[in-house]
Design a protein around this motif. Structure first.
Motif, PDB file in Angstrom:
ATOM      1  N   PRO A   1       1.177  -1.426  -0.422  1.00 48.53           N
ATOM      2  CA  PRO A   1       0.077   0.188  -0.225  1.00 48.53           C
ATOM      3  C   PRO A   1       0.565   1.349  -0.140  1.00 48.53           C
ATOM      4  N   ARG A   2       1.892   1.276   0.717  1.00 46.13           N
ATOM      5  CA  ARG A   2       3.222   2.279   0.365  1.00 46.13           C
ATOM      6  C   ARG A   2       3.768   2.781  -0.635  1.00 46.13           C
ATOM      7  N   PHE A   3       3.568   1.549  -1.239  1.00 42.56           N
ATOM      8  CA  PHE A   3       4.374   1.363  -2.539  1.00 42.56           C
ATOM      9  C   PHE A   3       3.503   1.227  -3.537  1.00 42.56           C
ATOM     10  N   LEU A   4       2.315   1.411  -3.408  1.00 45.20           N
ATOM     11  CA  LEU A   4       1.082   1.887  -4.569  1.00 45.20           C
ATOM     12  C   LEU A   4       0.915   3.485  -4.542  1.00 45.20           C
ATOM     13  N   LEU A   5       0.723   3.981  -3.386  1.00 47.03           N
ATOM     14  CA  LEU A   5       0.396   5.022  -2.730  1.00 47.03           C
ATOM     15  C   LEU A   5       2.152   6.199  -3.445  1.00 47.03           C
ATOM     16  N   ALA A   6       3.308   5.893  -3.300  1.00 43.75           N
ATOM     17  CA  ALA A   6       4.302   6.110  -3.187  1.00 43.75           C
ATOM     18  C   ALA A   6       3.773   6.123  -5.384  1.00 43.75           C
ATOM     19  N   ASN A   7       4.257   5.304  -6.092  1.00 46.70           N
ATOM     20  CA  ASN A   7       3.718   4.905  -7.118  1.00 46.70           C
ATOM     21  C   ASN A   7       2.787   5.547  -8.103  1.00 46.70           C
ATOM     22  N   ALA A   8       1.536   5.739  -7.818  1.00 50.24           N
ATOM     23  CA  ALA A   8       0.416   6.493  -8.147  1.00 50.24           C
ATOM     24  C   ALA A   8       0.997   7.736  -7.871  1.00 50.24           C
ATOM     25  N   THR A   9       0.969   8.636  -7.308  1.00 44.52           N
ATOM     26  CA  THR A   9       1.638   9.963  -6.691  1.00 44.52           C
ATOM     27  C   THR A   9       2.386  10.875  -8.122  1.00 44.52           C
ATOM     28  N   GLY A  10       3.699   9.802  -8.149  1.00 49.04           N
ATOM     29  CA  GLY A  10       4.781   9.477  -8.736  1.00 49.04           C
ATOM     30  C   GLY A  10       4.321  10.134 -10.482  1.00 49.04           C
ATOM     31  N   ALA A  11       3.475   8.889 -10.607  1.00 50.44           N
ATOM     32  CA  ALA A  11       3.087   8.465 -12.077  1.00 50.44           C
ATOM     33  C   ALA A  11       2.147  10.089 -12.429  1.00 50.44           C
ATOM     34  N   ILE A  12       1.312  10.296 -11.875  1.00 51.56           N
ATOM     35  CA  ILE A  12       0.227  11.356 -11.714  1.00 51.56           C
ATOM     36  C   ILE A  12       1.645  12.693 -12.606  1.00 51.56           C
ATOM     37  N   CYS A  13       1.790  12.538 -11.159  1.00 55.53           N
ATOM     38  CA  CYS A  13       3.007  13.901 -11.007  1.00 55.53           C
ATOM     39  C   CYS A  13       3.857  14.065 -12.275  1.00 55.53           C
ATOM     40  N   TRP A  14       4.554  12.875 -13.209  1.00 50.49           N
ATOM     41  CA  TRP A  14       5.192  12.499 -14.037  1.00 50.49           C
ATOM     42  C   TRP A  14       4.953  12.377 -14.885  1.00 50.49           C
ATOM     43  N   ALA A  15       4.190  11.704 -14.912  1.00 52.97           N
ATOM     44  CA  ALA A  15       2.831  11.236 -16.652  1.00 52.97           C
ATOM     45  C   ALA A  15       2.702  13.198 -17.195  1.00 52.97           C
ATOM     46  N   GLY A  16       2.043  12.863 -16.426  1.00 51.85           N
ATOM     47  CA  GLY A  16       0.905  14.053 -15.998  1.00 51.85           C
ATOM     48  C   GLY A  16       1.419  15.142 -16.702  1.00 51.85           C
TER      49      GLY A  16
END
Length: 219
Positions: A138-153
């Motif tokens: 769950p901690r990985f997923l939170l960091a992964n998702a927020t990083g993906a949104i900021c980077w990809a978006g």
């Protein structure tokens, strides 16, 4: 050229962008960021019906899903996976790079997953290495998702708006404008990559020095 661009199906662009980012996030060293930038540039062309929102969504999903699969593979196979990658992709993986990435992820945890999304060499490690180090998912997923949104978006919209502005101001030099957008889109990641390479070298030198001192103390 413009007529050819109008024949590209938008869905194909979204799928290619999402798959490229996802495969790179799995730990396979393909130019996912370059493909994302190219797709975002394409969406900035007024005559093309490719939406930057569609590209951003596809890239975010690709990043999150790819990293999650990479996490699962890393958790199951651990360092055997990195030994295989070193043999299979010697120009992209090295023992020093893997050790440095492991040091960063052990020290910074979720922050390393988030920041690593913006650095090409760390981006391919985030999922597999987090799984190998048994980071709580769950901690990985939170960091992964927020990083993906900021980077990809962020990458998608930055390149899109730069490309749109360039095309508006340089209508007679639209291909030059596209080239400018590419340079701006990739400049940041190139600087970060160079800094990472220097850090890996310094880390390897420091580790070798400590190992030599430890060996001397036992003799």
């Amino acid at each position: 050229m413009d007529h050819w661009l109008t024949t590209i199906p938008p869905l194909a662009v979204y799928l290619i962008a999402g798959l490229a980012v996802g495969i790179e996030s799995l730990g396979v060293p393909i130019p996912g960021e370059t493909i994302l930038v190219a797709a975002a540039i394409l969406s900035s062309r007024h005559e093309v019906s490719v939406s930057p929102h569609g590209i951003a969504i596809a890239a975010v999903l690709g990043a999150v899903i790819g990293d999650s699969i990479g996490y699962t593979i890393g958790r199951r196979y651990g360092h055997r996976l990195f030994a295989y990658l070193e043999r299979r992709f010697p120009h992209h993986f090295s023992h020093d790079l893997v050790d440095y990435a492991e040091h960063v992820f052990e020290r910074w945890g979720m922050a390393a997953v988030f920041v690593g999304r913006f650095i090409a060499l760390l981006r391919i490690f985030a999922g597999p290495l987090s799984g190998s180090l048994k980071m709580h998912y769950p901690r990985f997923l939170l960091a992964n998702a927020t990083g993906a949104i900021c980077w990809a978006g962020g990458t998608t919209y930055l390149v899109y708006y730069v490309g749109t502005a360039a095309e508006d101001y340089l209508k007679n030099f639209s291909y030059v404008a596209l080239g400018v957008a590419v340079v701006l889109g990739l400049l940041g990641s190139t600087i970060l990559r160079r800094k990472l390479e220097r850090n890996v070298k310094l880390f390897a030198e420091e580790r070798a020095r400590h190992e030599a001192q430890a060996q001397q103390s036992t003799d």
